[in-house]
Design an enzyme around this catalytic site. Sequence first.
Site, short mmCIF file in Angstrom:
data_model
loop_
_atom_site.label_atom_id
_atom_site.label_comp_id
_atom_site.label_asym_id
_atom_site.label_seq_id
_atom_site.Cartn_x
_atom_site.Cartn_y
_atom_site.Cartn_z
N SER A 1 0.82 -1.22 0.00
CA SER A 1 0.00 0.00 0.00
C SER A 1 0.85 1.27 0.00
O SER A 1 2.02 1.26 0.39
CB SER A 1 -0.91 0.01 1.23
OG SER A 1 -1.66 -1.17 1.27
N1 SAM Z 1 -0.70 -5.06 4.02
C1 SAM Z 1 0.05 -5.37 2.83
C2 SAM Z 1 1.43 -4.79 2.86
O1 SAM Z 1 1.77 -4.07 3.81
O2 SAM Z 1 2.17 -5.09 1.93
C3 SAM Z 1 -0.61 -4.94 1.56
C4 SAM Z 1 -1.81 -5.70 1.30
S1 SAM Z 1 -2.33 -5.86 -0.35
C5 SAM Z 1 -3.00 -4.26 -0.66
C6 SAM Z 1 -3.73 -6.93 0.04
C7 SAM Z 1 -3.31 -8.31 0.44
O3 SAM Z 1 -4.47 -8.98 0.94
C8 SAM Z 1 -2.81 -9.15 -0.72
O4 SAM Z 1 -1.56 -9.68 -0.42
C9 SAM Z 1 -3.85 -10.22 -0.87
O5 SAM Z 1 -3.37 -11.45 -1.35
C10 SAM Z 1 -4.39 -10.33 0.54
N2 SAM Z 1 -5.72 -10.91 0.67
C11 SAM Z 1 -6.78 -10.79 -0.16
N3 SAM Z 1 -7.83 -11.47 0.32
C12 SAM Z 1 -7.43 -12.06 1.48
C13 SAM Z 1 -8.07 -12.89 2.45
N4 SAM Z 1 -9.34 -13.29 2.31
N5 SAM Z 1 -7.35 -13.27 3.52
C14 SAM Z 1 -6.06 -12.90 3.69
N6 SAM Z 1 -5.40 -12.11 2.80
C15 SAM Z 1 -6.08 -11.69 1.71
#
Ligand code: SAM
Length: 238
Positions: free
Chosen positions: A88
């Site tokens: 992000s």
């Molecule tokens: N917080 C992260 C960072 O600091 O790099 C960025 C997050 S990225 C915008 C969103 C993340 O959520 C992705 O890696 C994605 O694979 C994960 N994601 C999506 N759906 C999910 C779920 N149901 N449970 C866990 N992770 C999930």
Amino acid sequence: MRVLAAILLFVSVLALADDGNYTAARAAMVEELWLYAKFVDDADEARISKAVMASMNTVKRHELVPRSERRYAYENRPLPIGYGQTISQPYIVALMTQLIDVDADDVVLEVGTGSGYQAAILAELVGHVYSIEIIPALAIRAKQDLERLGYKNIITKLGDGYYGWEEHAPFDAIIVTAAASHVPPPLIDQLKPGGRMVIPVGERFMTQTLLLLEKTEKGEVISRQHGAVRFVPLTGEH
Ligand code: SAM
């Protein structure tokens, strides 16, 4: 004169790349975030606290992005981390961290480990961070990177964060870093009375609304909107 300006620009770019630790670049990013926060708030005092900014100045974002993205690590924007996912924008990381208003002994759940950056920012401020990632390769990489960087108070797992992490609940705060169509009921259940949850809610691949939910001591949930954001979707079978 133009040559002098070009030389000065070259020197300042070199200073930002600095010693391989990106110390100056990270400090410059934090300075930019202060200005950005003040501008967004149109106020004299930025709404991001000194403690959150100190954490942003400590965590090595360049160590958590792919090698090809390192030189952009301290720009205030999201970056690709592979598998169609992103780390992000630093301002949004700071804002979400601020909104959940954590204390030093708090236990926090993150849904969406991604690169591990948000988890590391939280780990500088709270007692324990539990973080769930649904994409196996990202879960493995973030775990290895966070261990390599010495974060002992972050526990990660592979799974669908929609269901939270019952074993470690209740949480003082929950941060969801992927866009949900609705607030997952299991996450509300796993929030302590008095706890806070920040989550982007809205349609996939559109802008979403950043919601701050507060669970009162009586168990009621109060929701406030904190602007428009754009996150990758929360996926999974739910
Ligand atoms: N917080 C992260 C960072 O600091 O790099 C960025 C997050 S990225 C915008 C969103 C993340 O959520 C992705 O890696 C994605 O694979 C994960 N994601 C999506 N759906 C999910 C779920 N149901 N449970 C866990 N992770 C999930």
